[in-house]
Design a protein around this motif. Structure first.
Motif, PDB file in Angstrom:
ATOM      1  N   MET A  20      30.231  51.714  26.560  1.00  0.00           N
ATOM      2  CA  MET A  20      31.430  50.886  26.510  1.00  0.00           C
ATOM      3  C   MET A  20      32.644  51.688  26.929  1.00  0.00           C
ATOM      4  O   MET A  20      32.737  52.876  26.625  1.00  0.00           O
ATOM      5  CB  MET A  20      31.622  50.403  25.080  1.00  0.00           C
ATOM      6  N   LEU A  21      33.558  51.045  27.616  1.00  0.00           N
ATOM      7  CA  LEU A  21      34.786  51.700  28.052  1.00  0.00           C
ATOM      8  C   LEU A  21      35.895  51.431  27.042  1.00  0.00           C
ATOM      9  O   LEU A  21      36.304  50.287  26.834  1.00  0.00           O
ATOM     10  CB  LEU A  21      35.186  51.148  29.429  1.00  0.00           C
ATOM     11  N   ILE A  35      26.077  49.407  20.787  1.00  0.00           N
ATOM     12  CA  ILE A  35      26.795  50.390  21.609  1.00  0.00           C
ATOM     13  C   ILE A  35      26.147  51.763  21.447  1.00  0.00           C
ATOM     14  O   ILE A  35      25.916  52.211  20.328  1.00  0.00           O
ATOM     15  CB  ILE A  35      28.277  50.480  21.176  1.00  0.00           C
ATOM     16  N   THR A  36      25.852  52.413  22.551  1.00  0.00           N
ATOM     17  CA  THR A  36      25.268  53.749  22.517  1.00  0.00           C
ATOM     18  C   THR A  36      26.339  54.809  22.752  1.00  0.00           C
ATOM     19  O   THR A  36      26.388  55.819  22.060  1.00  0.00           O
ATOM     20  CB  THR A  36      24.192  53.894  23.622  1.00  0.00           C
ATOM     21  N   PHE A  37      27.167  54.565  23.762  1.00  0.00           N
ATOM     22  CA  PHE A  37      28.219  55.513  24.147  1.00  0.00           C
ATOM     23  C   PHE A  37      29.568  54.804  24.220  1.00  0.00           C
ATOM     24  O   PHE A  37      29.645  53.678  24.719  1.00  0.00           O
ATOM     25  CB  PHE A  37      27.940  56.102  25.537  1.00  0.00           C
ATOM     26  N   ALA A  48      31.464  57.708  15.372  1.00  0.00           N
ATOM     27  CA  ALA A  48      30.354  58.559  14.932  1.00  0.00           C
ATOM     28  C   ALA A  48      29.669  57.976  13.705  1.00  0.00           C
ATOM     29  O   ALA A  48      28.445  58.053  13.563  1.00  0.00           O
ATOM     30  CB  ALA A  48      30.864  59.969  14.637  1.00  0.00           C
ATOM     31  N   ARG A  49      30.463  57.390  12.816  1.00  0.00           N
ATOM     32  CA  ARG A  49      29.889  56.815  11.602  1.00  0.00           C
ATOM     33  C   ARG A  49      28.901  55.691  11.934  1.00  0.00           C
ATOM     34  O   ARG A  49      28.062  55.322  11.116  1.00  0.00           O
ATOM     35  CB  ARG A  49      31.026  56.279  10.712  1.00  0.00           C
ATOM     36  N   HIS A  50      29.029  55.119  13.132  1.00  0.00           N
ATOM     37  CA  HIS A  50      28.081  54.078  13.560  1.00  0.00           C
ATOM     38  C   HIS A  50      27.050  54.636  14.543  1.00  0.00           C
ATOM     39  O   HIS A  50      26.366  53.875  15.232  1.00  0.00           O
ATOM     40  CB  HIS A  50      28.844  52.919  14.201  1.00  0.00           C
ATOM     41  N   GLY A  51      26.959  55.960  14.614  1.00  0.00           N
ATOM     42  CA  GLY A  51      25.930  56.568  15.455  1.00  0.00           C
ATOM     43  C   GLY A  51      26.215  56.503  16.937  1.00  0.00           C
ATOM     44  O   GLY A  51      25.306  56.655  17.759  1.00  0.00           O
ATOM     45  N   ILE A  52      27.464  56.303  17.295  1.00  0.00           N
ATOM     46  CA  ILE A  52      27.839  56.173  18.706  1.00  0.00           C
ATOM     47  C   ILE A  52      28.365  57.503  19.240  1.00  0.00           C
ATOM     48  O   ILE A  52      29.199  58.154  18.612  1.00  0.00           O
ATOM     49  CB  ILE A  52      28.907  55.069  18.861  1.00  0.00           C
ATOM     50  N   THR A  53      27.838  57.919  20.384  1.00  0.00           N
ATOM     51  CA  THR A  53      28.292  59.140  21.046  1.00  0.00           C
ATOM     52  C   THR A  53      29.587  58.858  21.801  1.00  0.00           C
ATOM     53  O   THR A  53      29.654  57.905  22.578  1.00  0.00           O
ATOM     54  CB  THR A  53      27.214  59.623  22.040  1.00  0.00           C
ATOM     55  N   THR A  54      30.604  59.678  21.571  1.00  0.00           N
ATOM     56  CA  THR A  54      31.890  59.496  22.251  1.00  0.00           C
ATOM     57  C   THR A  54      32.128  60.619  23.249  1.00  0.00           C
ATOM     58  O   THR A  54      31.697  61.751  23.030  1.00  0.00           O
ATOM     59  CB  THR A  54      33.050  59.510  21.242  1.00  0.00           C
ATOM     60  N   TYR A  55      32.833  60.316  24.319  1.00  0.00           N
ATOM     61  CA  TYR A  55      33.188  61.391  25.252  1.00  0.00           C
ATOM     62  C   TYR A  55      34.420  61.027  26.060  1.00  0.00           C
ATOM     63  O   TYR A  55      34.676  59.857  26.324  1.00  0.00           O
ATOM     64  CB  TYR A  55      32.008  61.747  26.150  1.00  0.00           C
ATOM     65  N   VAL A 112      17.468  47.996  30.937  1.00  0.00           N
ATOM     66  CA  VAL A 112      18.316  48.717  31.883  1.00  0.00           C
ATOM     67  C   VAL A 112      19.563  49.250  31.162  1.00  0.00           C
ATOM     68  O   VAL A 112      20.129  48.573  30.293  1.00  0.00           O
ATOM     69  CB  VAL A 112      18.706  47.796  33.069  1.00  0.00           C
ATOM     70  N   ASN A 113      19.961  50.464  31.510  1.00  0.00           N
ATOM     71  CA  ASN A 113      21.146  51.077  30.902  1.00  0.00           C
ATOM     72  C   ASN A 113      22.395  50.677  31.684  1.00  0.00           C
ATOM     73  O   ASN A 113      22.442  50.851  32.897  1.00  0.00           O
ATOM     74  CB  ASN A 113      21.025  52.599  30.913  1.00  0.00           C
ATOM     75  N   LEU A 114      23.400  50.180  30.976  1.00  0.00           N
ATOM     76  CA  LEU A 114      24.594  49.666  31.637  1.00  0.00           C
ATOM     77  C   LEU A 114      25.849  50.309  31.076  1.00  0.00           C
ATOM     78  O   LEU A 114      25.932  50.575  29.869  1.00  0.00           O
ATOM     79  CB  LEU A 114      24.663  48.141  31.482  1.00  0.00           C
ATOM     80  N   GLY A 115      26.822  50.540  31.936  1.00  0.00           N
ATOM     81  CA  GLY A 115      28.048  51.210  31.503  1.00  0.00           C
ATOM     82  C   GLY A 115      29.319  50.560  32.002  1.00  0.00           C
ATOM     83  O   GLY A 115      29.287  49.581  32.738  1.00  0.00           O
ATOM     84  N   ASN A 116      30.451  51.121  31.551  1.00  0.00           N
ATOM     85  CA  ASN A 116      31.787  50.557  31.818  1.00  0.00           C
ATOM     86  C   ASN A 116      31.871  49.102  31.364  1.00  0.00           C
ATOM     87  O   ASN A 116      32.521  48.279  32.008  1.00  0.00           O
ATOM     88  CB  ASN A 116      32.156  50.685  33.297  1.00  0.00           C
ATOM     89  N   ILE A 117      31.217  48.832  30.247  1.00  0.00           N
ATOM     90  CA  ILE A 117      31.294  47.500  29.656  1.00  0.00           C
ATOM     91  C   ILE A 117      32.619  47.413  28.890  1.00  0.00           C
ATOM     92  O   ILE A 117      32.924  48.273  28.066  1.00  0.00           O
ATOM     93  CB  ILE A 117      30.112  47.264  28.695  1.00  0.00           C
ATOM     94  N   ALA A 118      33.403  46.395  29.172  1.00  0.00           N
ATOM     95  CA  ALA A 118      34.667  46.213  28.455  1.00  0.00           C
ATOM     96  C   ALA A 118      34.377  45.988  26.976  1.00  0.00           C
ATOM     97  O   ALA A 118      33.352  45.416  26.611  1.00  0.00           O
ATOM     98  CB  ALA A 118      35.426  45.025  29.026  1.00  0.00           C
ATOM     99  N   HIS A 119      35.282  46.442  26.124  1.00  0.00           N
ATOM    100  CA  HIS A 119      35.022  46.343  24.679  1.00  0.00           C
ATOM    101  C   HIS A 119      34.808  44.905  24.236  1.00  0.00           C
ATOM    102  O   HIS A 119      34.007  44.643  23.333  1.00  0.00           O
ATOM    103  CB  HIS A 119      36.163  46.998  23.885  1.00  0.00           C
ATOM    104  N   ASP A 120      35.483  43.963  24.870  1.00  0.00           N
ATOM    105  CA  ASP A 120      35.313  42.570  24.446  1.00  0.00           C
ATOM    106  C   ASP A 120      34.178  41.865  25.186  1.00  0.00           C
ATOM    107  O   ASP A 120      34.046  40.644  25.100  1.00  0.00           O
ATOM    108  CB  ASP A 120      36.631  41.797  24.571  1.00  0.00           C
ATOM    109  N   GLU A 121      33.350  42.645  25.880  1.00  0.00           N
ATOM    110  CA  GLU A 121      32.175  42.083  26.545  1.00  0.00           C
ATOM    111  C   GLU A 121      30.865  42.637  25.988  1.00  0.00           C
ATOM    112  O   GLU A 121      29.790  42.286  26.478  1.00  0.00           O
ATOM    113  CB  GLU A 121      32.228  42.367  28.062  1.00  0.00           C
ATOM    114  N   VAL A 122      30.952  43.491  24.980  1.00  0.00           N
ATOM    115  CA  VAL A 122      29.741  44.113  24.438  1.00  0.00           C
ATOM    116  C   VAL A 122      28.823  43.059  23.814  1.00  0.00           C
ATOM    117  O   VAL A 122      27.604  43.050  24.050  1.00  0.00           O
ATOM    118  CB  VAL A 122      30.096  45.190  23.396  1.00  0.00           C
TER     119      VAL A 122
END
Lengths: 250, 250, 250
Positions: free
Chosen positions: A18-19, A39-41, A65-72, A222-232
């Motif tokens: 997610m972006l 959400i994974t990342f 992190a408390r929800h197990g999500i990797t941030t970067y 399939v792994n997908l990225g740059n998903i808008a927060h309100d589209e997760v």
């Protein structure tokens, strides 16, 4: 008794990046309560992590992190730090702010192959989850990259320690990488880039039509990225066959 | 003393159906405090109600209900449940989650007319506010529906207990129902579908230009749906002649 | 030790006017904690300040004020009040609600030059920060304004007390003022309107490509307006060279 959750296919088959381009704590909290499981990342897009106070950024990475999500932080910020000769300090600060991942890219600058390889290794040695990104943010420069160029970069990045490789599409999803000017998939480019499988690839796919096309072609895993927060949440319904575009087609 | 609220036309003349595609409690609370008075229905779009934990969904329906707003899960979710032979359980779970309305559609699947009639009756008997939807989510299938087909469906749905009938336009508002590929209104289709009046119709109109056109044609009392949560206030200003597009034109 | 904030160019070189079209308190709080330092003005777009309860509007203006942000109701609302012969009451109510600025426009109505001059003076005498807006919301009417017409209006507004002059582009940023139908900049119009400098101009620039073009042409000190609330952080990264479009180009 039926729970709505039992309807549709299996949950969370593919990784979702997610972006986050500047969410506040109330919004992150909302997001996690509604869709945190999907959400994974969470990428703090490009240089956005540099324009807020440190305590806000740290509070956000802790919440994810408390929800197990990797941030970067976005790869662009690493590129700027690298160009300024401050890579070690960048890793130190990223860790201090609570980021658990690092993205290595050359989308906005030129990075020599040997340097790129070294950055990937250093990030991994520093204990980060490492994602590289292939593609240029300037369409004219990106178009100069052939499918072979990209495949070679993907392979090199994996060889040097990247856990996943992102295929660049920016926030807009047009005229870069596997997408044409209208955001439609270039079938030849996609076929070439997926010849060795898709397990370690993450397709940036900000537009719904892109998400639908990739899920229909490769399945919900399939792994997908740059998903808008309100589209997760919407993406999760696509993966599970709970939106018109994928109902009965998975 | 003048209150700003006295400026412009009368408030809340038409029904507004808002699309909730995964809001969290902070966002719903924000929305209700700012624009709760201008929302009639909150639709939890397509299958989104199935991808969050039950307690979050229940907390949201309760919050909407406290502001007098009717909530309902998207018709797609009912279609999936129906295809799985779990309609009765669907109603039970919808009620348990606090939904007070039901949408009956065949946008993503095929539903026999007799079944559709029965579902409408059962929903009404179960105590729900009942809304049906006319139109197909796949443009190719939707284009096969003539104006006469749609009018027959509208009338049949009202005969079988629907309180309102939605005219499908999806979240994007293009290439379906009364809209062409650019999202502009097909005047002939609109004229045909409104020949018997508009009181029991809700026009899905996610794009601002569609909202403006329908308000200018039918007045602020026109019922509009698939309004994005962050456009509810803007729509209310259009209805009251407080935005450039409708100032002095109502 | 490096803080991410030290990367990129200087912060906050130009004024940023953000468009608030109905945010709730949680969202405003989020926004201020993440990007409050990068916002100069918060415009409550067009008539949106008239469709919420007074206590919500007052709570929002207070929150913005605590972060040093000037708030003002959209010019459209002033136009409606003016047409209703209630200008004095409008100023009184604006002040009561905590607004510290006033926008004077004729985008939706016709206002005689002498009246416009008087409204500007009265707003300033009443203690408001005063911003005028030049341009018409209806493209057909706007196209009738030549560059000379606009320059004359800008000069007249500054002469009568405006602190800044906004160049109208609406929320959509297309087919008005300096933008063509696709939202691209009309270079001749821009050159003509900036012949006397840009210090007291604010360019409405809702689209990212517009923000990029104006920053690359005039530098990060250019004043930009109608920035969506969720784009404020992204804009700040553009101003500081922390997004691909401006990295290494400022």
């Amino acid at each position: 008794m039926l729970a709505f959750q039992e309807l549709g296919g299996k949950a969370d088959q593919g990784k979702t990046m997610m972006l986050d381009k500047g969410l506040g704590l109330n919004a992150v909290s909302d997001l996690l309560s509604v869709a945190g499981a999907h959400i994974t990342f969470a990428k703090f897009g490009w240089g956005t992590a540099a324009t807020s106070e440190q305590d806000v950024i740290a509070a956000k990475t802790a919440l994810y992190a408390r929800h197990g999500i990797t941030t970067y932080p976005g790869g662009t910020l690493l590129e700027v730090a690298l160009a300024a000769g401050k890579l070690a300090e960048f890793f130190t600060e990223a860790k201090a702010l609570g980021f658990t991942g690092i993205e290595v890219s050359d989308g906005s600058t030129t990075v020599a192959p040997a340097v790129r390889a070294q950055v990937l290794s250093q990030a991994r040695e520093a204990g980060f989850f490492v994602i590289s990104e292939v593609g240029k943010k300037n369409p004219a420069l990106d178009h100069a990259l052939t499918a072979s160029d990209r495949m070679a970069q993907i392979q090199a990045d994996l060889d040097h320690g990247a856990h996943y490789v992102l295929l660049e599409a920016r926030e807009a999803g047009k005229n870069i990488g596997i997408y044409d000017e209208a955001g439609n998939i270039k079938k030849d480019m996609l076929a070439a880039l997926t010849a060795n499988g898709i397990d370690q690839l993450i397709f940036e796919a900000p537009l719904k039509a892109q998400q639908v096309a990739l899920i229909l072609q490769f399945g919900p895993q399939v792994n997908l990225g740059n998903i808008a927060h309100d589209e997760v949440t919407a993406l999760e319904t696509l993966r599970r066959g709970l939106r018109g575009d994928t109902v009965g087609r998975l």
